[in-house]
Structure formats: C-alpha cells, structure tokens
Design an enzyme around this catalytic site. Sequence first.
Site, PDB file in Angstrom:
ATOM      1  N   GLU A  87      -1.657   6.264  -4.671  1.00 16.34           N
ATOM      2  CA  GLU A  87      -3.092   6.244  -5.202  1.00 16.34           C
ATOM      3  C   GLU A  87      -3.572   7.372  -5.751  1.00 16.34           C
ATOM      4  O   GLU A  87      -4.653   7.700  -6.475  1.00 16.34           O
ATOM      5  CB  GLU A  87      -3.888   5.854  -3.955  1.00 16.34           C
ATOM      6  CG  GLU A  87      -3.912   4.569  -3.261  1.00 16.34           C
ATOM      7  CD  GLU A  87      -2.834   4.495  -2.328  1.00 16.34           C
ATOM      8  OE1 GLU A  87      -2.082   5.137  -2.299  1.00 16.34           O
ATOM      9  OE2 GLU A  87      -2.747   3.146  -1.758  1.00 16.34           O
ATOM     10  N   GLU A 133       7.114   6.279   4.110  1.00 18.30           N
ATOM     11  CA  GLU A 133       6.112   5.257   4.426  1.00 18.30           C
ATOM     12  C   GLU A 133       6.502   3.923   4.467  1.00 18.30           C
ATOM     13  O   GLU A 133       6.153   3.099   4.892  1.00 18.30           O
ATOM     14  CB  GLU A 133       4.929   5.670   3.178  1.00 18.30           C
ATOM     15  CG  GLU A 133       4.176   6.955   3.322  1.00 18.30           C
ATOM     16  CD  GLU A 133       3.069   6.823   2.372  1.00 18.30           C
ATOM     17  OE1 GLU A 133       3.213   5.876   1.456  1.00 18.30           O
ATOM     18  OE2 GLU A 133       2.328   8.016   2.232  1.00 18.30           O
ATOM     19  N   ASP A 190       0.163  26.330 -42.232  1.00 14.62           N
ATOM     20  CA  ASP A 190      -0.177  27.291 -43.237  1.00 14.62           C
ATOM     21  C   ASP A 190       0.400  28.494 -43.422  1.00 14.62           C
ATOM     22  O   ASP A 190       0.800  29.164 -42.373  1.00 14.62           O
ATOM     23  CB  ASP A 190      -1.920  27.194 -43.354  1.00 14.62           C
ATOM     24  CG  ASP A 190      -2.622  25.761 -43.718  1.00 14.62           C
ATOM     25  OD1 ASP A 190      -2.007  25.231 -44.483  1.00 14.62           O
ATOM     26  OD2 ASP A 190      -3.557  25.528 -42.875  1.00 14.62           O
ATOM     27  N   ASP A 208      -7.431  23.364 -42.589  1.00 12.25           N
ATOM     28  CA  ASP A 208      -8.805  23.841 -42.465  1.00 12.25           C
ATOM     29  C   ASP A 208      -9.813  23.252 -43.224  1.00 12.25           C
ATOM     30  O   ASP A 208     -10.872  23.440 -43.097  1.00 12.25           O
ATOM     31  CB  ASP A 208      -8.797  25.462 -42.398  1.00 12.25           C
ATOM     32  CG  ASP A 208      -8.198  25.858 -43.889  1.00 12.25           C
ATOM     33  OD1 ASP A 208      -7.885  24.852 -44.855  1.00 12.25           O
ATOM     34  OD2 ASP A 208      -7.676  27.268 -43.967  1.00 12.25           O
ATOM     35  N   VAL A 212       0.665  -1.307  -0.162  1.00 14.51           N
ATOM     36  CA  VAL A 212      -0.030  -0.053   0.033  1.00 14.51           C
ATOM     37  C   VAL A 212       0.849   1.162  -0.003  1.00 14.51           C
ATOM     38  O   VAL A 212       0.605   2.182  -0.795  1.00 14.51           O
ATOM     39  CB  VAL A 212      -1.153   0.022   1.127  1.00 14.51           C
ATOM     40  CG1 VAL A 212      -1.655   1.317   1.344  1.00 14.51           C
ATOM     41  CG2 VAL A 212      -1.835  -1.069   1.086  1.00 14.51           C
ATOM     42  N   ALA A 213       1.912   1.450   0.768  1.00 14.71           N
ATOM     43  CA  ALA A 213       2.765   2.383   0.849  1.00 14.71           C
ATOM     44  C   ALA A 213       3.626   2.611  -0.406  1.00 14.71           C
ATOM     45  O   ALA A 213       3.614   3.906  -0.881  1.00 14.71           O
ATOM     46  CB  ALA A 213       3.851   1.898   1.858  1.00 14.71           C
TER      47      ALA A 213
END
Length: 856
Positions: A262, A647, A304, A578, A257-258
């Site tokens: 997320e 973490e 152009d 265009d 998870v660390a």
Amino acid sequence: MGLSSREAERRLAVHGPNEVRPSARTSVLQELLRQLVHPLALLLWAAAVLAFMADIQVLGWAIVAVVLVNAGFALVQEQQAEKAVETLARYLPAQAQVVRDGCPRQVAARDLVPGDLLIIEEGDRIPADARLTEGGIEADLSMLTGESSPVERLAGPSLEGFSLLQEPNLVFSGTTATEGQARAIVFATGDHTELGRIAVLSQRTRREPSPLENQVKKVAWLIAAVAVALGAVFLVTGVAVGLPLTDSLMFAIGLLVANVPEGLLPTITLALAVGVRVLARQGAVIKRLSAVETLGSTNVICTDKTGTLTRNQMRLHALWTPQDTTGPGPRTADLVHDAALCTTVTRDADGTLHGDPTEIALVEGAAHRDVPLDPAERDADRSAHFRFDPRLRRMSVVQHTDHGRLHVIVKGAPEAVLPLLTTGEPARDAQDAADALANDGMRVLAVATRDLPAGADAVTERSRTERELRLLGLVGLYDPPRPEVAAAVQRCHEAGLTVHIVTGDNGATAAAVARAVGIGVPKLRVIAQSEALDDHELDRLLGQDDTEIVFARSSPETKLKVADALRAHGRIVAMTGDGVNDAPALHRAHIGVAMGRSGTDVAREASTMVLTDDNFATIVTAVEAGRRVYDNVRKFIVYIFAHLTPEVVPFIVFALSAGAVPLPLTVLQILAVDLGTETLPALALGRERAEPGLMARPPRPGSQSVISKDMLVRSWGWLGSVSAALVMSAFFYVLWRAGWHPGDPTGSGTTLHHAYLTATTATFVGIVTCQIGTAIAARTDHAALKDIGLFTNPLLLAGIAFELVFTAALVYAPPLQHLFGTASLPPDVVLLVAVFPPLVWGTDEIRRWARRRRRR
C-alpha cells in the site's frame, strides 16, 4: 482600398478566427478517472475494499485518501502540457488597424482574414502573417529566429532560394515592428501562420510516458497477478486440507492484503517530489515528477552553444589587418574605431552599455585599446543606418567626418563583406585569416569602409551604399567556455553519455568550443549546413556510437529532426532550447531543457526542465540526480518487497497446517505495517546519497525493468526469508513457552488466548524490527555500509525512531491493543526481537561481500 466589410465576414466564415486554437482538452473528470484506474491505484482500491470487508473502517478510508491524494497530485502535473499553446496565444495583439471599405479602422485581431490590408506602425505587434506592399519597417523576429537584432523588411519582390522567415518583404504574427511604417496584405491567419504552425506542432508532439511510469505499471500488474494467484491457490488449498470456508476466505484475503504494498505509490510520488526540490536548489526546475527518473536514463544530450556551453560574455580577442598584423598601430586603431562606430549600443546614466552582446564587445574592446567611443556623439554624426540583416549577414552605417565628408562602414560575416571589396583587395588572404580565427573558436567579423566625395547626395539605398569597399580588417570575438563545462562533459563521457551541439553558429567556431570543453572525444564530426541533411544521412550519422556531432547553422526544425531521429534509434534524449520555435523539439525530446534567463515563456512552458542558470553543468547534475533517484526507488522497492515474505509465510504456515497452527498475523496488523511503520523509512531511502561509482556506470536502457531478477532474489529470497524465519521463531517461542501444542485452541475465552495475542504481537513486532535491518541493508546495492557511513542518512534514523515509537504505542497503549489485537511483550521477547535488525543486515552484508569478491 482593402476589403469590404461584407467580404471580410465571408472570409471569416471560411477561414475561421485569427487565433491560436488549443486542441480539445480532456475534461478534468476524465483525467482524474484515468489516474484513479492506474494499475497500482487499482491495487490500492482492492486493499481498501478488503479493509472494509474486515470491518476496519479507519484504515479503509486512509487507503482511499492515499489514492485520491496521489491521483490529484498526478493530475496537476499533467496539466502542464497544455500551457505552451496558451502562452503562444498571448503573443497575438487584441486589436489591429486595417483598411476596410476604403477607410482605416480598428478591428479585433481575431477577426482578421486573408486579404486584409494591414496598417503597421512603430511599436505594433504584428497580428497575422503578411506581405508588405508599401513602406518598410524594422521587425523584431527574435521569438521566431532567435536573432536578437531587428531585421529590415521592405515592400518589394520576393527572392528565390530563401526560406519563408528570410523573405525580405514578409512579416509574421506575434513579432514586433520596432521602427518605420508600412502597409501589408495578410496571407495567413490563425493556425496557418508561422506562430500557429508551431502551436500545432507542439500539440502533435505528445509527451510519452517515462520509463518509470511504464515500469511502475508493469510492477503493479506483476504484484496483482502474484497476489490474486496466491490468494486463489491457497483458498483452494485451505478448503482441500479441511479448513472451514470462512477461515480459508479470511486466509485468502489476508494473503492478498499482504501482497499489496500500500505504501509503494505514495512513496514513489514523494521520493520524486523530493528529487524535484533538491534539483530546484541546484538550478534545475523540474515540471513533471517522472522526469526526474527519465533524466537518470538519459544517454544523449543535445545542447546549444552560446550561453549554455559558453559564458555569453563576448570579448574582442583578436585583430587582423592586411598590412599591420604585429600589434597596435594606425591600421588596427582604425579597425577598432570603425567597428565600434558600426554599432547601435547605448549607454545609460551610470555608464552601463546596452545592446547586442557582439556590439557591446566591440565598444568595450575599443575602450580597452584607447579608442573610446561615445554613443551619443556616434549617433549625432550618423547620416544613415542599415540594420543587421540575417539574410545579408551584415549591417552598415554612414557617418559624417570632421572634413565634411561621408564615411561608409560595413560590418558583417567575412563571406558577406569580402565579395563587396574593390578589385585588388586582399580577399583571399582575409578569408584564410578568417578561417584561422574561426578554427580558434572565435566569431569573425569583417570591417570595410568607403569614403564618399564631399557634397555627395544623402544615402537612401542600401545596395548603392554597400559597394566598392576597402577592407580595414577582421575582428575576432571570443565567448569563452564556462569553466565548469569541461569537467561536466568529462563526467558525461565517464557515464556513457553522448553530447551533440545543435547551434546556429559557424561550424568552425562551434567545433573549436566543442574541442575546448572535450566534446568530440574520440571523434568529432562537424556538419556545416545541418539544415540540408536528409533523414537517411541523419540516421547514418547518429548511428555512429563513437562520434559526437556539431550541427552548425541549424534551425529549430533541425532540432526537431535530430530529436525524432535519436528517438527512432532508441535513445533517451535531453534537448536544450530557448526560442518560441524550439517548442516542438522541446516537446518531442524526452527531457526538454529551457533556459531560465535567456529563454522565452513559450520555451519554458514547453520544456520539462528549466535551467535557472542556463548552464550545461546543471544538466549533468540533473542526470546524476536522476540516476540517484532511480537507484533510491529500487532501494525502497527492495525494502518494501522484503516484507512481503514474512507477511505471507504466516498464512502459508496456517494453511499448510490445516489450522493446527493458529494464524500468526492479523490483516489489521499487516496494514499497520504497510501504511504505518513502513512509509517513513521508505521515504528516507528516497533521500539516500549516491553510491560510489554512480556516474561511472553506463546509462541503463529505457526498457530495463525497475525490478530485476537480482532484486527479487535479494528481497523475497534473501532478506524476506531471513526475516520470515526470525519472526516465525518469535511466534513459536511465545506459544511453546506457554505450553501450546499444535491443534490446541487459542480462541477467545481459552486459557491460551492471551499467549496467542502475545505471540501474534511478537510476529508483528518481529516484522517491524526486521524492517529496521532491511532498511539499513537496502541503503546500498553493491557497496559495503562503511563506504557510505551508518549515520549519513539522519532521515532514516528519524524514520526508524518513529516506527519504534509507533509500534510501542500499538503494543502497550490499551485502546490500540483492543483495536489491533495486540498484547504487551515480556522482556525476554523484547530482547529476542531486538537482535533481529543486526541479523538481517549482517546476513545481507555477507552476501554483498561475497558477490563483490566473486566479481573481483
């Protein structure tokens, strides 16, 4: 007689319906599934599963919602690619008038077949490609050719040496008959028409993933590999050092998870969306989020000329006559007056002129030179009119004079008019003068006349009218460059971008405009007839890095060839267009740029970016914005990655101590950081202003990773290590102050349990305060913070304020304390973690100062 109904049914079964058929679509469910299995989405799914395994239902569902919202947003963006073909289909009429079984009748346009005899009348939309067999019309082919003036189409034999669109007896699906009546035999329907061919090309030239999309996938797999490897290694390590299997498993889950950021995917998505909104206010509407980043890696712009580099405001600028070249006089007055007579400009009630910009310039130029023209009187005196034919490159009118005679006026390109002069006319001097005017950037028209004798028969044939002419002179029309373009081109060159011009105009005129705005420094190459280039010669030209090229007299097919060649050379290409048949080239370029004012619906649908002001300078602004967005993506990746180390380190300490040190951080607290306190500051970094020297850097290679070795060293090694050391010091400070020794129990019901909750809270709050220092440090990659200002990003200040309030709620609100396992912090611990931000930012500021000093 036309076809019989029975034969038409047989041919319909063989050739299929006359409609532009879209390719088979991928179902919405399949597209959604593809977004849901994106590598980063898979990591988010893994995080959600882990949250449910840890019995954290609320955050588990929150992660699922993040995945679904991002997938839905990406799905909406992908649907844009299929709209170009749908827009093409709207050019076909619903009904067509044909001769079936010997009688005229209305049939559904989709039921037309090759061999049908069409009846075409003024105002009709042509339903299929057909060859005129009777009569003649004026056809508006602008959607296919880009030419604004209608062209003459007459029944007659084909001419050799001309392309299909230039054949004088052919009309095409989707174009319009503006005048006349005719009958025509259908020879192509559906996907076999010119319109259908464009649709097929648009479908085949699929969009490829942007560099950022590719790099985010690589980053996701890198994160996944690191997370899984660390989880597996430390699961085995935990068991090996004697931890219970349940503790080791919890440790591995926490480690995974660390390592899963997320907030990364939503942060990237929202940062790109912010970039889209900012560019929209500056005149560039971006239709795909990832295109913002692609703009930042663009290294070639193919543009152009008319309306993009220039103002599209044609003015009569110069005159040349065979005898009178010194100033206003009888000859120049006649020249200006007859040039204005040979126009189809109209004037409305308030005096505004309407028509082709070139012809408006002639009428306004005559008025400025005291030879005003009344369009109503001009039309009343007109005996015959042969419209401008792009194949012949001239037009002519026959006017009644005051003496009862007929006066023929022919106006067109010098190379188309000068060969029609009578023997002895100064054609060579005129051609030299035309070349000189073109070299000065002017569009040059020759004007020649012929007087018919009194009582001459009415003029009915063009070929008998446009002959034995007398040259009045040349007019030079100038469309000045936009004043901001020269500075924009200079910025392109400073940023390492190459600018090519791809235009249907004359080579000398386009080259003069190029030089006026600075294109072609240090070397300019002009290809006078770019349609004749083969692939080998095109590769050779585009391989010369120091050369900018004017592709003159080019067609939309030329644009597609140029885009393909540049891609083959590894360039990131932005291409303007265009017209309808620019759609394949706009699809093929990495960034298709359509004109919002002058462009067609098909071009706008096929493009990635639409310029609301048709201005080249806006493209450069978008490139700068793309670079800034890419830099900001890297900044918040540094910011997010820097938190992975503090973490992960608590789990490593827990494992290496064989449980003697209790787990300094819980899984739920990690998710609170990654989804709660981290997101708003990361989004604010996505709005960071550009660092000094952004447009002085060369374009980055498209293959360059969004994550570099230097970024990893800075985030994981420097900012992360400093943060990890600080948060672990806070954790141990709280425990040691309470009398804890390694191995002492800290579980529920023990005397040290409250101290343990306070210590894990200190770790959690320490990570949050280190985030603040990291966010301030991540605002710059090279420059000092004083160069951009401490308070110049108010959104970041608001994000920091939010995370402090959010953290305080988790720490001091009793219901949240119970949910997240936190405890109120005493004042001395609050003061300790309060010094973390300046310590984190200050150490990184010293590192960047040392690096700048080494480089100097």
